[in-house]
Design an enzyme around this catalytic site. Structure first.
Site, PDB file in Angstrom:
ATOM      1  N   LYS A  22       0.957  -1.174   0.078  1.00 40.58           N
ATOM      2  CA  LYS A  22       0.102  -0.079  -0.013  1.00 40.58           C
ATOM      3  C   LYS A  22       0.901   1.218   0.103  1.00 40.58           C
ATOM      4  CE  LYS A  22      -1.774   1.503   4.053  1.00 40.58           C
ATOM      5  NZ  LYS A  22      -1.662   2.898   4.421  1.00 40.58           N
ATOM      6  N   ASN A  23       1.962   1.361   0.774  1.00 40.71           N
ATOM      7  CA  ASN A  23       2.608   2.485   1.177  1.00 40.71           C
ATOM      8  C   ASN A  23       3.661   2.675  -0.044  1.00 40.71           C
ATOM      9  OD1 ASN A  23       1.124   3.081   3.082  1.00 40.71           O
ATOM     10  ND2 ASN A  23       2.329   2.540   4.705  1.00 40.71           N
ATOM     11  N   CYS A 116      -3.973  12.724  13.296  1.00 36.68           N
ATOM     12  CA  CYS A 116      -4.840  11.435  13.206  1.00 36.68           C
ATOM     13  C   CYS A 116      -4.702  10.902  14.690  1.00 36.68           C
ATOM     14  CB  CYS A 116      -4.608  10.592  12.127  1.00 36.68           C
ATOM     15  SG  CYS A 116      -2.906   9.715  12.461  1.00 36.68           S
ATOM     16  N   ARG A 121       1.168  14.541  13.407  1.00 34.98           N
ATOM     17  CA  ARG A 121       1.407  14.390  11.913  1.00 34.98           C
ATOM     18  C   ARG A 121       1.549  15.658  11.069  1.00 34.98           C
ATOM     19  NH1 ARG A 121      -0.421   8.978  10.813  1.00 34.98           N
ATOM     20  NH2 ARG A 121       1.224   8.924   9.364  1.00 34.98           N
ATOM     21  N   ASP A 304       5.136   0.509  12.187  1.00 37.28           N
ATOM     22  CA  ASP A 304       3.937  -0.140  11.742  1.00 37.28           C
ATOM     23  C   ASP A 304       3.668  -1.601  12.103  1.00 37.28           C
ATOM     24  OD1 ASP A 304       3.740   1.403   8.725  1.00 37.28           O
ATOM     25  OD2 ASP A 304       3.253   2.087  10.660  1.00 37.28           O
ATOM     26  N   ARG A 396      -8.294  -0.400   5.455  1.00 33.81           N
ATOM     27  CA  ARG A 396      -7.395   0.543   4.627  1.00 33.81           C
ATOM     28  C   ARG A 396      -6.114  -0.158   4.163  1.00 33.81           C
ATOM     29  NH1 ARG A 396      -6.661   6.042   7.582  1.00 33.81           N
ATOM     30  NH2 ARG A 396      -5.582   6.213   5.570  1.00 33.81           N
TER      31      ARG A 396
HETATM   32  C1  EPZ Z   1       4.508   6.925   6.507  1.00 33.17           C
HETATM   33  O1  EPZ Z   1       3.823   7.966   7.259  1.00 33.17           O
HETATM   34  C2  EPZ Z   1       3.469   5.799   6.484  1.00 33.17           C
HETATM   35  N1  EPZ Z   1       2.248   6.041   5.675  1.00 33.17           N
HETATM   36  C3  EPZ Z   1       2.969   5.266   7.806  1.00 33.17           C
HETATM   37  O2  EPZ Z   1       2.230   4.250   7.754  1.00 33.17           O
HETATM   38  C4  EPZ Z   1       4.170   4.988   8.701  1.00 33.17           C
HETATM   39  O3  EPZ Z   1       3.733   4.728  10.122  1.00 33.17           O
HETATM   40  C5  EPZ Z   1       5.365   6.152   8.806  1.00 33.17           C
HETATM   41  O4  EPZ Z   1       5.753   6.481   7.362  1.00 33.17           O
HETATM   42  C6  EPZ Z   1       6.611   5.797   9.667  1.00 33.17           C
HETATM   43  O5  EPZ Z   1       7.055   4.914   9.194  1.00 33.17           O
HETATM   44  C7  EPZ Z   1       2.594   6.087   4.215  1.00 33.17           C
HETATM   45  O6  EPZ Z   1       3.663   5.927   3.758  1.00 33.17           O
HETATM   46  C8  EPZ Z   1       1.487   6.396   3.516  1.00 33.17           C
HETATM   47  P1  EPZ Z   1       6.711  10.178   8.641  1.00 33.17           P
HETATM   48  P2  EPZ Z   1       4.287   9.344   7.321  1.00 33.17           P
HETATM   49  O7  EPZ Z   1       6.583  11.386   8.105  1.00 33.17           O
HETATM   50  O8  EPZ Z   1       5.339   9.655   6.117  1.00 33.17           O
HETATM   51  C9  EPZ Z   1       7.675  13.579  11.931  1.00 33.17           C
HETATM   52  C10 EPZ Z   1       0.422   2.884   8.012  1.00 33.17           C
HETATM   53  O9  EPZ Z   1       0.080   2.237   8.867  1.00 33.17           O
HETATM   54  N2  EPZ Z   1       7.301  14.458  10.805  1.00 33.17           N
HETATM   55  O10 EPZ Z   1       7.727   9.010   8.110  1.00 33.17           O
HETATM   56  O11 EPZ Z   1       3.344  10.223   7.498  1.00 33.17           O
HETATM   57  C11 EPZ Z   1       5.985  12.565  12.349  1.00 33.17           C
HETATM   58  O12 EPZ Z   1       5.353  13.312  13.240  1.00 33.17           O
HETATM   59  C12 EPZ Z   1       0.977   4.396   8.130  1.00 33.17           C
HETATM   60  O13 EPZ Z   1       0.561   2.332   6.692  1.00 33.17           O
HETATM   61  C13 EPZ Z   1       7.204  15.753  11.191  1.00 33.17           C
HETATM   62  O14 EPZ Z   1       7.510  16.187  12.241  1.00 33.17           O
HETATM   63  O15 EPZ Z   1       5.399   9.294   8.553  1.00 33.17           O
HETATM   64  C14 EPZ Z   1       6.728  11.471  12.957  1.00 33.17           C
HETATM   65  O16 EPZ Z   1       6.909  11.525  14.253  1.00 33.17           O
HETATM   66  C15 EPZ Z   1       0.497   4.778   9.494  1.00 33.17           C
HETATM   67  N3  EPZ Z   1       7.219  16.570  10.389  1.00 33.17           N
HETATM   68  C16 EPZ Z   1       7.829  11.290  11.876  1.00 33.17           C
HETATM   69  O17 EPZ Z   1       8.362  12.507  11.541  1.00 33.17           O
HETATM   70  C17 EPZ Z   1       6.927  16.306   8.995  1.00 33.17           C
HETATM   71  O18 EPZ Z   1       6.813  17.030   8.037  1.00 33.17           O
HETATM   72  C18 EPZ Z   1       7.835  10.266  10.976  1.00 33.17           C
HETATM   73  O19 EPZ Z   1       6.985  10.466  10.280  1.00 33.17           O
HETATM   74  C19 EPZ Z   1       6.878  15.000   8.674  1.00 33.17           C
HETATM   75  C20 EPZ Z   1       7.004  13.983   9.611  1.00 33.17           C
END
Ligand code: EPZ
Length: 420
Positions: A22-23, A116, A121, A304, A396
């Site tokens: 998916k991702n 969420c 996020r 995850d 999802r």
């Molecule tokens: C991706 O989310 C995945 N989703 C998530 O999977 C997964 O849990 C996550 O990466 C971590 O591996 C998709 O790929 C569609 P991040 P993402 O940006 O990109 C902080 C699932 O279950 N951050 O890597 O949104 C954030 O708060 C989903 O399939 C900032 O501070 O996660 C977090 O603490 C759930 N500022 C950390 O970085 C930003 O601009 C990692 O978040 C972006 C992120």
């Protein structure tokens, strides 16, 4: 709203096929905005998030045929470079249209994803990177408005590895003028996969999947035909389910090379994990032992998979200390597991799990995709019946979960229209 009803006590035996990731599919579908012509994506899982992304591309004016495992996206005239709240509230990954739309059309209006259940996020890293490429960005009335006649390559250092942040900037840089260097990138396999597709489209991406990437922008990109990699988190979930039920399962298509951190923890806990054919075979020859886990960006232990491993640890001998470092609120499965008889104490972002002899079936629900999956896994071994409600969360990220599990012996069924 549907529910999943499972009666515990059956060991899983047989083969579970893994679907496409998916991702990986989500950013790749957004990358179709970077070119004209018709792109084809294969091995796409039949999931709600895929439908949502297809509907969003259709809303923008793309000609989409969403028939998993094949999705095609063609261009048919002007594109409306907008992602309204109605789409983004369903799936925050809609923010992945930001980079491609800005790079291709010079302007974009995307609803801020908002938080969420698992955390706030933020997308500040996405916006900081786009500004470095020359975009002017305004936030107003819950929307991101970004404009730039032509993005210009730059060096961007992420404050922390962000998966969709890295992916948004890769797609933007692919059409920027000149060379972009991304530092402190997310190294997830799904990021590497996006790099492969962008190169198929004619981009020059080097280092995707490592912490530094170099991207030579092009003036135009071509459509692609690509089959997406298997879903490591779906695979990992079924590996844990097999171990939980002390079964003997071949998780067919499981990408062990993308699951080393999980495999290491499972082996330390006493689970036999071995490569077999094109997948991974999982058995539990003896006692399950508690292990400590701390989540981290890839190649560390994936956030995850945190809920699923915690569920396994509820029945392991001794204690396990599980620390969640990525999201601030990803323990929503804990109170539900405790209601099923688990012994778990939470202290901030750490959960201390003490193994118990067994779990009791109950009506449960969670609001995080992976937490919901872990409750189904718990139900597979709980004494009696477990009903996991609001399975739209599950739908999802897991294609036909109840079908895949019942084929290897689980006593599981979907209850249509159950109360929420
Ligand atoms: C991706 O989310 C995945 N989703 C998530 O999977 C997964 O849990 C996550 O990466 C971590 O591996 C998709 O790929 C569609 P991040 P993402 O940006 O990109 C902080 C699932 O279950 N951050 O890597 O949104 C954030 O708060 C989903 O399939 C900032 O501070 O996660 C977090 O603490 C759930 N500022 C950390 O970085 C930003 O601009 C990692 O978040 C972006 C992120």
């Amino acid at each position: 709203m549907d529910a999943i009803r499972v009666r515990g006590g059956r060991s899983l035996v047989g083969t579970i096929p893994v679907s496409g990731a998916k991702n990986a599919a989500l950013p790749i579908l957004c990358a179709t905005l970077l070119s004209d012509g018709e792109s084809t994506l294969r091995n796409v899982p039949a999931l709600r998030d895929i439908e949502t992304t297809s509907a969003l591309l259709g809303f923008m004016g793309r000609r989409v045929s969403c028939a998993p495992p094949v999705v095609t996206v063609g261009s048919s005239g002007p594109v409306r470079p907008e992602a309204p709240y109605e789409f983004v509230k369903q799936m925050r990954a809609s923010v992945l249209v930001l980079g491609p739309l800005l790079a291709r059309y010079g302007k974009v209006r995307v609803s801020l994803p908002g938080g969420c259940q698992i955390g706030t996020r933020p997308v500040d890293q996405h916006l900081k990177g786009l500004e470095a490429l020359g975009a002017s960005i305004q936030l107003s009335h819950g929307y991101i408005q970004a404009e730039c006649a032509r993005l210009k390559g730059a060096e961007i250092v992420f404050d922390m590895p962000t998966v969709t942040g890295t992916e948004n900037l890769m797609m933007a840089a692919a059409l920027a003028k000149g060379r972009t260097t991304l530092v402190n990138c997310a190294e997830e396999p799904e990021v590497e996969e996006l790099g492969r597709v962008l190169n198929k489209m004619g981009a020059r991406v080097e280092g995707a999947g490592t912490h530094v990437m170099h991207i030579e922008g092009r003036d135009a990109l071509d459509p692609f035909d690509h089959a997406v990699i298997p879903d490591r988190i779906e695979a990992g979930t079924y590996m844990v389910a097999a171990a939980m039920t002390r079964g003997d399962v071949l998780v067919d298509g499981a990408p062990l090379e993308h699951l080393e951190a999980l495999a290491a923890k499972l082996r330390k806990a006493g689970v036999e994990v071995s490569r077999e054919g094109g997948g991974v075979r999982v058995r539990v020859p003896g006692e399950l032992r508690g292990v400590d886990v701390t989540t981290a960006p890839h190649p560390g232990f994936p956030t995850d998979m945190q809920a699923q491993l915690m569920t396994l640890m509820t029945l392991a001998a001794g204690r396990s200390v599980i620390t969640e470092t990525i999201f601030e609120n990803r323990f929503m499965h804990v109170p539900e597991l405790v209601r099923m008889g688990a012994n778990i104490e939470v202290h901030g972002n750490t959960a201390v799990v003490t193994g118990v002899a067994g779990l009791e079936g109950a009506s449960v629900m969670a609001t995080d995709l992976r937490a919901s999956a872990s409750l189904v896994v718990a139900g597979l071994v709980a004494n009696g019946e477990t009903e996991v409600r609001r399975v739209y969360h599950l739908d999802r990220g897991y294609e036909r979960m109840e079908e895949k599990l019942s084929r290897v012996g689980a006593d599981i069924a979907r209850v249509r229209g159950a109360e929420g």
